[in-house]
Each structure stands twice: as structure tokens, then as C-alpha cells.
Design an enzyme around this catalytic site. Sequence first.
Site, mmCIF file in Angstrom:
data_model
loop_
_atom_site.group_PDB
_atom_site.id
_atom_site.type_symbol
_atom_site.label_atom_id
_atom_site.label_comp_id
_atom_site.label_asym_id
_atom_site.label_seq_id
_atom_site.Cartn_x
_atom_site.Cartn_y
_atom_site.Cartn_z
ATOM 1 N N GLU A 51 11.549 -2.109 5.486
ATOM 2 C CA GLU A 51 10.870 -1.918 4.211
ATOM 3 C C GLU A 51 10.998 -3.160 3.331
ATOM 4 O O GLU A 51 10.056 -3.548 2.633
ATOM 5 C CB GLU A 51 11.438 -0.693 3.482
ATOM 6 C CG GLU A 51 11.129 0.634 4.155
ATOM 7 C CD GLU A 51 9.646 0.900 4.240
ATOM 8 O OE1 GLU A 51 8.970 0.862 3.195
ATOM 9 O OE2 GLU A 51 9.141 1.127 5.364
ATOM 10 N N TRP A 54 8.657 -5.702 4.721
ATOM 11 C CA TRP A 54 7.276 -5.374 4.357
ATOM 12 C C TRP A 54 6.977 -5.865 2.948
ATOM 13 O O TRP A 54 5.911 -6.423 2.672
ATOM 14 C CB TRP A 54 7.069 -3.864 4.456
ATOM 15 C CG TRP A 54 5.710 -3.390 4.065
ATOM 16 C CD1 TRP A 54 5.374 -2.732 2.925
ATOM 17 C CD2 TRP A 54 4.493 -3.519 4.805
ATOM 18 N NE1 TRP A 54 4.038 -2.441 2.899
ATOM 19 C CE2 TRP A 54 3.474 -2.908 4.048
ATOM 20 C CE3 TRP A 54 4.178 -4.089 6.040
ATOM 21 C CZ2 TRP A 54 2.152 -2.867 4.473
ATOM 22 C CZ3 TRP A 54 2.851 -4.037 6.468
ATOM 23 C CH2 TRP A 54 1.861 -3.434 5.692
ATOM 24 N N TRP A 82 -18.663 2.600 -2.841
ATOM 25 C CA TRP A 82 -17.855 3.453 -3.711
ATOM 26 C C TRP A 82 -18.755 4.227 -4.670
ATOM 27 O O TRP A 82 -19.876 3.805 -4.966
ATOM 28 C CB TRP A 82 -16.874 2.609 -4.518
ATOM 29 C CG TRP A 82 -15.932 1.776 -3.707
ATOM 30 C CD1 TRP A 82 -15.942 0.421 -3.566
ATOM 31 C CD2 TRP A 82 -14.839 2.253 -2.906
ATOM 32 N NE1 TRP A 82 -14.939 0.006 -2.737
ATOM 33 C CE2 TRP A 82 -14.232 1.106 -2.312
ATOM 34 C CE3 TRP A 82 -14.312 3.507 -2.628
ATOM 35 C CZ2 TRP A 82 -13.136 1.190 -1.467
ATOM 36 C CZ3 TRP A 82 -13.211 3.598 -1.787
ATOM 37 C CH2 TRP A 82 -12.633 2.463 -1.221
ATOM 38 N N ASN A 117 7.549 7.208 -2.549
ATOM 39 C CA ASN A 117 6.665 6.383 -1.731
ATOM 40 C C ASN A 117 5.715 7.203 -0.862
ATOM 41 O O ASN A 117 4.536 6.859 -0.725
ATOM 42 C CB ASN A 117 7.492 5.453 -0.838
ATOM 43 C CG ASN A 117 6.609 4.488 -0.061
ATOM 44 O OD1 ASN A 117 5.908 3.679 -0.651
ATOM 45 N ND2 ASN A 117 6.619 4.606 1.261
ATOM 46 N N TRP A 135 -10.475 1.347 -4.732
ATOM 47 C CA TRP A 135 -9.025 1.181 -4.680
ATOM 48 C C TRP A 135 -8.516 0.354 -5.859
ATOM 49 O O TRP A 135 -7.375 0.540 -6.307
ATOM 50 C CB TRP A 135 -8.605 0.532 -3.357
ATOM 51 C CG TRP A 135 -9.152 -0.837 -3.113
ATOM 52 C CD1 TRP A 135 -10.292 -1.160 -2.440
ATOM 53 C CD2 TRP A 135 -8.588 -2.087 -3.552
ATOM 54 N NE1 TRP A 135 -10.484 -2.522 -2.436
ATOM 55 C CE2 TRP A 135 -9.460 -3.123 -3.104
ATOM 56 C CE3 TRP A 135 -7.443 -2.430 -4.261
ATOM 57 C CZ2 TRP A 135 -9.211 -4.473 -3.366
ATOM 58 C CZ3 TRP A 135 -7.192 -3.775 -4.521
ATOM 59 C CH2 TRP A 135 -8.069 -4.775 -4.068
ATOM 60 N N TRP A 158 -2.356 -0.784 -2.001
ATOM 61 C CA TRP A 158 -3.670 -0.201 -2.251
ATOM 62 C C TRP A 158 -4.708 -0.674 -1.236
ATOM 63 O O TRP A 158 -5.603 0.090 -0.856
ATOM 64 C CB TRP A 158 -4.113 -0.479 -3.683
ATOM 65 C CG TRP A 158 -3.528 0.541 -4.611
ATOM 66 C CD1 TRP A 158 -2.397 0.427 -5.367
ATOM 67 C CD2 TRP A 158 -4.022 1.864 -4.810
ATOM 68 N NE1 TRP A 158 -2.151 1.603 -6.041
ATOM 69 C CE2 TRP A 158 -3.136 2.504 -5.715
ATOM 70 C CE3 TRP A 158 -5.106 2.575 -4.324
ATOM 71 C CZ2 TRP A 158 -3.320 3.817 -6.134
ATOM 72 C CZ3 TRP A 158 -5.298 3.885 -4.748
ATOM 73 C CH2 TRP A 158 -4.413 4.493 -5.640
#
Length: 250
Positions: A51, A54, A82, A117, A135, A158
Site C-alpha cells: 500500500e 502504491w 458522461w 478505503n 470522475w 479516481w
Amino acid sequence: VRYHSRRDVPGEMSTSRLSPYLAWGEISPGQIHDALKTCAAGKGKATFYNEILWREFAYHVLYHFPKTPENPLQSKFNNFPWEPNEKLLTAWQQGKTGYPIVDAGMRQLWQTGWMHNRVRMIVASFLVKHLLQPWQSGARWFWDTLVDADLASNTLGWQWAGGCGADAAPYFRIFNPVTQGEKFDADGDYVRTWVPELADLPSDYIHKPWTAPTGVLAKSGVEIGTTYPEPIVDLAATRTRALEALGAKG
């Protein structure tokens, strides 16, 4: 020790809660790396370390692609169809979508400035896929409300949800908020905490209150459409719409 197996359960204090301190520079990834050296090897340690990696990858992407806070990394999504809708966006922001796990997350965010999360992924998928909202709208809301708001992580997350970033979840991967709730909040503890109007519903209905028999709703003090919203969209229909939009993105 249990981090790898319990970190997806939002009703438990099973994550590190270090993200605000990382975002504000009160602790560094290097310090965490050094601290992890003293921990016994295991799945929990490996998962937590991944994590942190990342998070660092997010900075790598932002540095090399500085326009990604507003533009998709994958240019094929530049023309994605969208359907911006202020009413739908506001319902999501206020935790009034009629989907309990989504509403719980958005209310936790508003009241505390933080969100678990796993729930971040659920609410993000719901916004961009079931509601077909850009987004970027979700990213801006998180940026304004999270105490751990971090441009690199926020952008990567996102774009992951929107299927348009680096190592993104495929756009056709669409989280179902009901089944996600039943899997990760099986007893409804998280929902009961943040959506108290549903607190007395039996666990069988806590993630889909509109399916509860009239008697159960009455006994629990829940009136769909009055004390708690009706679902603002149909999950099956909007899943199909999202997949059709993917095919038409041009």
C-alpha cells in the site's frame, strides 16, 4: 497481523489511519519503511508495504503526467459520454442515494473528513458508473473534504475508479453497492453507525432496505422515501448504461 484479512472491513478499526499524517508530512514513507523492518514477516506486513508502494507510484505518475488531475491518462477516455447531473451529484455528496453503504461512506466523510478505503472504492464506482458522473467531480469533492487529501493519491484513485488511469480497474468492473455491503459489512455495523435511521433494521435488509417487508420496516421505524431515500437509480439498468457508454466512448 490481521491487516491483510481485515483491512476491507469498514466497521472495524483495522487500518493504520496514517494517511492524514502522510499527507501533511508528519511521517514519511521512509520512516514507515524502516519501522516495517522491525515487524515479523507475514501477509499483513507485505500487504501494508504494498500500500505504501502504491502511494509512491501515485507520485511517479503525477510527476511524469502532471495533467492527470484533470485529464485521463488514457486518452481514449477523453470523449467519454458522461452525463453530468447536479441533482445526482448532490445526492451522492450528501449521502442520500438510497444505497446504505454508499450513504454511510459519504456521511462518514462529511462528518469526520475521512473514509474507509474499501468504501472509497465503492462510492467512487457508484458515482462514475452507476450515476455516470465525471470522475473529476468525485476527485474535487474528495479534495475538498478529506483530511488526508493528497493530489497524487486522489488522482490515481479516481482514475483507477474511472478505468482511465495507470493500472486502472477496467471500466467494465462495476462494484454493486449491495453485494459489496453484504460482503464487507455483513452485520451492518458500519451502516448502523453512519446511517442511524436504519439502525433497527435486521441485518438481512440493512444493505437493501427497500426490499424489507412493510411490517419489518414499520417495526424498525423506517419509511422508504420519507425517513430514508428510495434508491436514486436502478443498479441493473445503470450498469447496462455504463457498459453501453464504454462502447460508445469513441
